[in-house]
Design an enzyme around this catalytic site. Sequence first.
Site, short mmCIF file in Angstrom:
data_model
loop_
_atom_site.label_atom_id
_atom_site.label_comp_id
_atom_site.label_asym_id
_atom_site.label_seq_id
_atom_site.Cartn_x
_atom_site.Cartn_y
_atom_site.Cartn_z
N CYS A 3 13.25 11.47 6.91
CA CYS A 3 13.34 11.15 8.34
C CYS A 3 14.77 11.36 8.81
O CYS A 3 15.01 11.51 10.00
CB CYS A 3 12.83 9.78 8.70
SG CYS A 3 12.66 8.63 7.39
N GLU A 56 9.86 2.08 10.97
CA GLU A 56 10.88 3.09 10.70
C GLU A 56 10.18 4.43 10.83
O GLU A 56 9.42 4.82 9.97
CB GLU A 56 11.38 2.87 9.26
CG GLU A 56 12.73 3.39 9.03
CD GLU A 56 13.66 2.85 10.06
OE1 GLU A 56 14.08 3.65 10.91
OE2 GLU A 56 13.94 1.64 10.05
N LYS A 97 0.86 -1.19 0.00
CA LYS A 97 0.00 0.00 0.00
C LYS A 97 0.89 1.24 0.00
O LYS A 97 1.46 1.61 1.02
CB LYS A 97 -0.92 0.04 1.21
CG LYS A 97 -1.98 1.14 1.03
CD LYS A 97 -2.45 1.79 2.30
CE LYS A 97 -1.64 2.96 2.75
NZ LYS A 97 -1.68 4.18 1.93
N GLU A 138 9.42 16.73 15.40
CA GLU A 138 9.78 16.52 14.00
C GLU A 138 8.93 17.46 13.14
O GLU A 138 7.70 17.44 13.23
CB GLU A 138 9.52 15.07 13.58
CG GLU A 138 9.92 14.82 12.15
CD GLU A 138 9.83 13.35 11.74
OE1 GLU A 138 8.80 12.71 12.03
OE2 GLU A 138 10.79 12.86 11.11
C1 UN1 Z 1 14.30 8.79 4.77
O1 UN1 Z 1 14.82 9.75 5.29
O2 UN1 Z 1 13.07 8.63 4.82
O3 UN1 Z 1 19.95 8.41 4.00
C2 UN1 Z 1 15.10 7.79 4.03
C3 UN1 Z 1 19.15 8.98 3.30
C4 UN1 Z 1 18.42 8.21 2.21
C5 UN1 Z 1 17.24 7.50 2.77
C6 UN1 Z 1 16.40 8.38 3.63
N1 UN1 Z 1 19.30 7.29 1.59
O4 UN1 Z 1 18.88 10.15 3.46
#
Ligand code: UN1
Length: 495
Positions: A284, A250, A175, A385
């Site tokens: 993130c 995550e 999804k 955040e």
């Molecule tokens: C994310 O931030 O959701 O290290 C993933 C990084 C990328 C992956 C980020 N390769 O910023």
Amino acid sequence: MADIYKNYINGEWVDSSSGETFENRNPANHDEVVGIFPKSTQEDADRAIAAAKEAQAKWRLVPAPERGKIMRKVGDLMVQRKEELARLMTREMGKVINETRGDVQEGIDTAYYAEGESRRLFAEAAPSELPNKWAFTTRLPIGVAGIITPWNFPVAIPTWKMFPAITCGNAVVFKPATDTPACGGKLVEIMTEAGVPKGVVNIVYGSGRTVGMRLVEHPDVRAISFTGSSDIGKIINAKGGQQLKRISLELGGKNAQLVMDDANLELALDGVLWGAFGTTGQRCTATSRLLLHKDIHDKFVEMLVERVNKLKLGNGLDESVEVGPLVNEAQQKTIDEYCSIGKEEGAEMVCGGKIPDDPELAKGWFYKPTVFINVKRTMRIFQEEIFGPVLSISKINSFEEGVEHLNDSVYGLSSSIYTQDINNAFRAIRDFQAGITYVNGPTIGAECHFPFGGVKETGNGHREGGWTVYDFFTEWKTIYVDFSGKLQRAQIDNY
Ligand code: UN1
């Protein structure tokens, strides 16, 4: 004309049972409809789960290296279609074309890595404590996995989850985020073209509440891999936990970069610009806090503001643009609210803080890259955040104070230190509470063949990426073979 997409269930492209649809629009130009997608129901999700369950019963018997060959084909097709996917991604979620190319490349790397791992699903053996008896282990698939993904890495993150899941012999129901459904659809199209059998991969478009939650609640889905906010992650963990599912989460981040007085400042500056404003801050792993040693603070802020004010905003398909729009209107509103909160809390805004007035940007969800200084640990802009182009700067007096600030967060995904002092670099590696620490590099830039994930409320202890995600998607089985011809009792007969 917008493209029309369908669910892919049991090897067929089908509409939602409700007949309803939703559209998504280009965040750099909200007049442009990118695609129209089925708004799926619980029943659609159930059909996909049933198809996955049936297909998995056969797929588990295909040798892993054979599954791996299909992954190589997936990678080859992604190479051929890299530019097409990247352009679609920029239209769909706004990040600049160089970054969307990188996103697709991360998926390609993940596919080729999966092929390699398909020949390396190592298990261990050890001597039995009894004579004429052997003991060893093997790894088996779990069954059906539910894959729920965010919009900020619309190709890379689904590949991190689906490719290892499928390589390990599981079937998936995917999804994608409602903001990036087209990229998800193209990825599934490529997977089917490469030979992933019907039912082994299914895509069901729709809301998290209806489709996502059904995956979490359906008893035939035994594993869930989710990337998104900590709030939703907690709900998924609680709901799925009731059925003791395996759940990989995550979640959020509030990543900091610490710059010491001995750092190479030009390098640290390039790092923070990329870390904080790449992907318009919507990672993130984005750098949302900058901790500056007092001796370089004023100079660094001055250098930074000059560069931030020069960042070029615009449609990410223009190669000269550095910062694209936010993904949608709600996100733009949130960022604006956080800027007001920061001011009310007493932080000092030194640039940005508003929607740009450039008429060329009027049709997109743009926001000016923003920097706050004098940010205190108790402030919401230090703790929460934001997921946008907002950087909060705090002045620190020593390395120790920097570590304390950095660790003062409910999250712990990525972290960074800029220093020339090898002792402080190693202390940071040991003491930063984060799943990832960069030395003299920004908080973003994870490579697909290493574990990816964080501590505290960033997750629940699992890791994506690298060899570790292959552990998540397999069950260990221990096998004892007794060839003594008699009953041998462990813990008893040898003592
Ligand atoms: C994310 O931030 O959701 O290290 C993933 C990084 C990328 C992956 C980020 N390769 O910023």
